[in-house]
Scaffold this motif. Structure first.
Motif, PDB file in Angstrom:
ATOM      1  N   PRO A  36       0.803  -1.233   0.000  1.00 49.27           N
ATOM      2  CA  PRO A  36       0.000   0.000   0.000  1.00 49.27           C
ATOM      3  C   PRO A  36       0.829   1.272   0.000  1.00 49.27           C
ATOM      4  CG  PRO A  36      -0.049  -1.055   2.151  1.00 49.27           C
ATOM      5  CD  PRO A  36       0.603  -2.030   1.222  1.00 49.27           C
ATOM      6  N   GLU A  37       0.215   2.326  -0.521  1.00 44.69           N
ATOM      7  CA  GLU A  37       0.818   3.649  -0.574  1.00 44.69           C
ATOM      8  C   GLU A  37       0.227   4.528   0.534  1.00 44.69           C
ATOM      9  OE1 GLU A  37       3.144   4.667  -2.811  1.00 44.69           O
ATOM     10  OE2 GLU A  37       3.179   2.714  -3.824  1.00 44.69           O
ATOM     11  N   ASP A  38       1.007   5.459   1.016  1.00 44.96           N
ATOM     12  CA  ASP A  38       0.539   6.409   2.026  1.00 44.96           C
ATOM     13  C   ASP A  38       0.096   7.700   1.332  1.00 44.96           C
ATOM     14  OD1 ASP A  38      -0.054   7.587   4.433  1.00 44.96           O
ATOM     15  OD2 ASP A  38       2.009   8.213   4.837  1.00 44.96           O
ATOM     16  N   TYR A  39      -0.911   7.567   0.476  1.00 41.84           N
ATOM     17  CA  TYR A  39      -1.366   8.698  -0.326  1.00 41.84           C
ATOM     18  C   TYR A  39      -2.829   8.507  -0.683  1.00 41.84           C
ATOM     19  CZ  TYR A  39      -2.113  11.502  -4.552  1.00 41.84           C
ATOM     20  OH  TYR A  39      -2.627  12.356  -5.491  1.00 41.84           O
ATOM     21  N   SER A  40      -3.635   9.555  -0.515  1.00 41.84           N
ATOM     22  CA  SER A  40      -5.048   9.512  -0.855  1.00 41.84           C
ATOM     23  C   SER A  40      -5.363  10.512  -1.961  1.00 41.84           C
ATOM     24  CB  SER A  40      -5.905   9.840   0.376  1.00 41.84           C
ATOM     25  OG  SER A  40      -7.250  10.047   0.004  1.00 41.84           O
ATOM     26  N   SER A  41      -6.212  10.113  -2.886  1.00 44.09           N
ATOM     27  CA  SER A  41      -6.634  11.007  -3.969  1.00 44.09           C
ATOM     28  C   SER A  41      -7.342  12.252  -3.440  1.00 44.09           C
ATOM     29  CB  SER A  41      -7.586  10.270  -4.919  1.00 44.09           C
ATOM     30  OG  SER A  41      -6.926   9.230  -5.586  1.00 44.09           O
ATOM     31  N   PHE A  42      -7.942  12.142  -2.260  1.00 41.91           N
ATOM     32  CA  PHE A  42      -8.706  13.243  -1.688  1.00 41.91           C
ATOM     33  C   PHE A  42      -8.005  13.885  -0.491  1.00 41.91           C
ATOM     34  CE2 PHE A  42     -11.720  10.768  -4.059  1.00 41.91           C
ATOM     35  CZ  PHE A  42     -12.616  11.688  -4.577  1.00 41.91           C
ATOM     36  N   GLY A  43      -6.712  13.689  -0.361  1.00 40.16           N
ATOM     37  CA  GLY A  43      -5.983  14.275   0.749  1.00 40.16           C
ATOM     38  C   GLY A  43      -6.441  13.695   2.079  1.00 40.16           C
ATOM     39  N   ASP A  44      -6.569  14.542   3.088  1.00 41.18           N
ATOM     40  CA  ASP A  44      -6.969  14.055   4.407  1.00 41.18           C
ATOM     41  C   ASP A  44      -8.464  14.232   4.662  1.00 41.18           C
ATOM     42  OD1 ASP A  44      -7.085  16.783   4.612  1.00 41.18           O
ATOM     43  OD2 ASP A  44      -5.711  16.948   6.318  1.00 41.18           O
ATOM     44  N   TYR A  45      -9.245  14.399   3.593  1.00 45.38           N
ATOM     45  CA  TYR A  45     -10.681  14.586   3.747  1.00 45.38           C
ATOM     46  C   TYR A  45     -11.326  13.299   4.270  1.00 45.38           C
ATOM     47  CZ  TYR A  45     -15.569  15.534   2.623  1.00 45.38           C
ATOM     48  OH  TYR A  45     -16.928  15.707   2.695  1.00 45.38           O
ATOM     49  N   ASN A  46     -12.147  13.438   5.307  1.00 48.32           N
ATOM     50  CA  ASN A  46     -12.878  12.304   5.866  1.00 48.32           C
ATOM     51  C   ASN A  46     -14.315  12.338   5.372  1.00 48.32           C
ATOM     52  OD1 ASN A  46     -10.769  11.226   7.506  1.00 48.32           O
ATOM     53  ND2 ASN A  46     -11.086  12.911   8.945  1.00 48.32           N
ATOM     54  N   PHE A  47     -14.735  11.288   4.724  1.00 44.08           N
ATOM     55  CA  PHE A  47     -16.060  11.249   4.127  1.00 44.08           C
ATOM     56  C   PHE A  47     -17.112  10.983   5.195  1.00 44.08           C
ATOM     57  CE2 PHE A  47     -13.025  10.225   0.860  1.00 44.08           C
ATOM     58  CZ  PHE A  47     -13.428  11.044  -0.167  1.00 44.08           C
ATOM     59  N   PRO A  48     -18.104  11.875   5.313  1.00 49.91           N
ATOM     60  CA  PRO A  48     -19.134  11.681   6.346  1.00 49.91           C
ATOM     61  C   PRO A  48     -20.028  10.496   6.025  1.00 49.91           C
ATOM     62  CG  PRO A  48     -19.738  13.495   4.898  1.00 49.91           C
ATOM     63  CD  PRO A  48     -18.341  13.088   4.509  1.00 49.91           C
ATOM     64  N   LYS A  49     -20.602   9.930   7.042  1.00 44.39           N
ATOM     65  CA  LYS A  49     -21.545   8.837   6.852  1.00 44.39           C
ATOM     66  C   LYS A  49     -22.775   9.368   6.130  1.00 44.39           C
ATOM     67  CE  LYS A  49     -24.123   5.352   9.485  1.00 44.39           C
ATOM     68  NZ  LYS A  49     -24.424   4.851  10.859  1.00 44.39           N
ATOM     69  N   PRO A  50     -23.201   8.727   5.039  1.00 39.10           N
ATOM     70  CA  PRO A  50     -24.358   9.239   4.300  1.00 39.10           C
ATOM     71  C   PRO A  50     -25.632   9.169   5.137  1.00 39.10           C
ATOM     72  CG  PRO A  50     -23.735   7.071   3.488  1.00 39.10           C
ATOM     73  CD  PRO A  50     -22.659   7.499   4.433  1.00 39.10           C
ATOM     74  N   GLU A  51     -26.467  10.191   4.993  1.00 41.47           N
ATOM     75  CA  GLU A  51     -27.720  10.258   5.746  1.00 41.47           C
ATOM     76  C   GLU A  51     -28.889   9.809   4.874  1.00 41.47           C
ATOM     77  OE1 GLU A  51     -28.328  13.788   8.268  1.00 41.47           O
ATOM     78  OE2 GLU A  51     -26.433  14.511   7.416  1.00 41.47           O
TER      79      GLU A  51
END
Length: 241
Positions: free
Chosen positions: A131-146
């Motif tokens: 695995p790589e230590d890199y995310s396409s969206f940076g450090d953004y945390n995706f909220p749980k969908p409502e």
């Protein structure tokens, strides 16, 4: 390890103005991710040997510049954040000019193919994917969908043979087209949506009848797929411009 492949957009992949469809984006990403899993030894053809299979929990995709027919795309994918119970796979797609045009992240769990229960991933799985230590969206945390409380439209659908994949449930990419069926006409005609997310909560099997309910909620077009009495949510699909 970043895995790279080249894919050419075909006629079947296109929608309005010969631009790539969202369903085709998912199919391309799915296929390239599967190729890396084949190399790692945890692909479809390895299930009989390993008794292990991947189950997708979530897609999040953003289209920055929508490619068109007949462009050749460079697709890059890698695993990241390998935990004992889940992992992520990210993607970046570059167009023929070398521009980043699509980015995506996905969340997965590994199950025992016989018991269908989630298993903890051993260190050998992480080592196989490097695995790589890199995310396409940076450090953004995706909220749980409502799930919206009220809906303005709904349709029923009974799952047929054409919808079923190798794991015996509705194929992951088909949920998007299922969501399109319940969109009001004016919303449907706004396609393609450049930001979309599909969260999978409970599998849909052959012969199941599901209800797709639509609402405009939190500035997004939201479709919730559930069973007929509303007691089980199968999937939440979010669409935005």
């Amino acid at each position: 390890m970043i895995f790279v492949d080249k894919v050419k957009i075909g006629l079947r992949d296109t929608g309005k103005d010969c631009l790539i469809k969202n369903e085709s984006i998912l199919e391309i990403l799915e296929n390239v991710g599967g190729e890396q899993s084949d190399l790692a030894g945890y692909g479809i053809l390895d299930i009989e040997r390993t008794k292990l299979s991947w189950i997708l929990l979530d897609w999040t995709v953003e289209v920055l510049k929508r490619p068109a027919y007949p462009e050749e795309l460079e697709v890059r994918t890698w695993g990241r954040c390998f935990q004992k119970a889940y992992t992520y796979r990210d993607f970046e797609v570059y167009n023929s000019k070398g521009e980043l045009c699509i980015k995506a992240t996905t969340k997965w769990v590994m199950i025992n193919s016989d018991t269908r229960k989630i298993v903890r991933m051993g260190p050998e799985v992480k080592e196989a994917y490097k695995p790589e230590d890199y995310s396409s969206f940076g450090d953004y945390n995706f909220p749980k969908p409502e799930v919206p409380i009220e809906f303005s439209n709904e349709v029923k659908y009974t799952v047929s043979r054409k919808d079923i994949d190798i794991n015996g449930h509705m194929h992951n990419t088909y949920y998007l087209n299922l969501a399109y069926e319940v969109l009001p006409e004016e919303v449907y005609n706004e396609r393609p949506y450049d930001s979309f997310r599909i969260t999978y909560k409970h599998e849909i099997k052959l012969g199941d009848t599901v209800v797709c309910r639509y609402a405009y909620f939190n500035n997004k077009h939201v479709v919730v797929v559930m069973n007929e009495d509303g007691s089980v949510v199968n999937s939440i699909i979010e669409l935005a411009k």
